[in-house]
Design an enzyme around this catalytic site. Structure first.
Site, PDB file in Angstrom:
ATOM      1  N   GLY A  94       0.806  -1.214   0.000  1.00 44.28           N
ATOM      2  CA  GLY A  94       0.000   0.000   0.000  1.00 44.28           C
ATOM      3  C   GLY A  94       0.839   1.265   0.000  1.00 44.28           C
ATOM      4  O   GLY A  94       2.076   1.223   0.038  1.00 44.28           O
ATOM      5  N   GLY A 177      -2.066  -4.735   8.796  1.00 45.27           N
ATOM      6  CA  GLY A 177      -3.485  -5.070   8.818  1.00 45.27           C
ATOM      7  C   GLY A 177      -4.385  -3.951   8.361  1.00 45.27           C
ATOM      8  O   GLY A 177      -4.237  -3.435   7.259  1.00 45.27           O
ATOM      9  N   CYS A 195      -3.592   6.813   0.752  1.00 43.86           N
ATOM     10  CA  CYS A 195      -3.445   5.598  -0.057  1.00 43.86           C
ATOM     11  C   CYS A 195      -3.129   5.917  -1.513  1.00 43.86           C
ATOM     12  O   CYS A 195      -3.324   5.078  -2.406  1.00 43.86           O
ATOM     13  CB  CYS A 195      -4.698   4.721   0.035  1.00 43.86           C
ATOM     14  SG  CYS A 195      -5.104   4.258   1.737  1.00 43.86           S
TER      15      CYS A 195
END
Length: 244
Positions: A94, A177, A195
């Site tokens: 990410g 996570g 993101c």
């Protein structure tokens, strides 16, 4: 080898990001050592591997994934201290994201061979736990094709991200996570391109529902959905137990 569905759960409360990262690495390495020792052994003598689920909140921090773009941090690192934040480059997948008080961060440290060896399915299951949580509060939540995470009103132009995800797996052991915005101060997202997505915003349960949420109650709901989806056998343990 018999799959071990027992998962040791610890709520770390508010913890510095680097402390939690180091703890994840310690637990991952502990599982990896058992797996390496088991190689070449007959079935019966093999030692089962443990699984862990850590919940926490972090002080204000920005984290960048290994394939992320540093330019998505929209301020100078020297300015971070003025807003009480820190910055870390991590080994998860990410791009850049924010963690802070009021955000539920979950770190499953699982030997996926105890569940299933499919990273994409693993991510979808994490997303599903958050989707079900949001739906329980009457929100329309779901996925956007090609984008990891959970979105509110995903089919609309106004889609906004409520939960970011970034994971790493080594020897089929997961770490890092999800981060669910519960009562999060969303102004901190203005300093990044969350993101790496410039066309959509972020939101929280508090913003969507117009009231401060019971953080512990939300945490319990997420925990319950994870337990059901993964068919876990969750066992509450103390933080001190993890050092053993």
């Amino acid at each position: 080898m018999k799959q071990n569905k027992e998962v040791q759960f610890v709520d770390l409360k508010l913890i510095e990001y680097k402390q939690a990262w180091d703890l994840q690495e310690t637990l991952l390495n502990r599982i990896a050592t058992v797996k390496l020792d088991n190689r070449g052994l007959e079935e019966d003598p093999k030692v089962i591997t443990n699984n862990y689920l850590l919940f926490c909140q972090h002080p204000h921090v920005y984290t960048l994934g290994k394939s992320g773009d540093e330019s998505h941090l929209l301020l100078q690192e020297s300015f971070l201290s003025t807003i009480g934040a820190t910055y870390f480059k991590t080994n998860r997948g990410g791009d850049i994201t924010y963690h802070g008080p009021g955000q539920l961060v979950g770190y499953p440290i699982l030997d996926l061979e105890n569940f299933y060896t499919d990273i994409h399915l693993y991510l979808r299951m994490l997303e599903e736990a958050i989707i079900k949580t949001c739906e329980g509060f009457g929100l329309v939540a779901g996925r956007i094709e090609g984008l990891t995470g959970v979105w509110i009103n995903p089919a609309e132009e106004s889609a906004r991200k409520i939960c970011a995800m970034g994971v790493k797996a080594s020897r089929w052991i997961s770490m890092h996570g999800f981060a669910l915005n519960v009562n999060t101060d969303l102004s901190y997202f203005s300093h990044i391109v969350p993101c790496g997505i410039v066309t959509r915003g972020v939101t929280s349960l508090q913003q969507e529902l117009g009231k401060e949420m019971d953080f512990e109650a939300v945490s319990a709901i997420v925990k319950g959905h994870l337990n059901d989806l993964f068919k876990m056998e969750l066992v509450n343990v103390s933080r001190e137990t993890l050092k053993a």
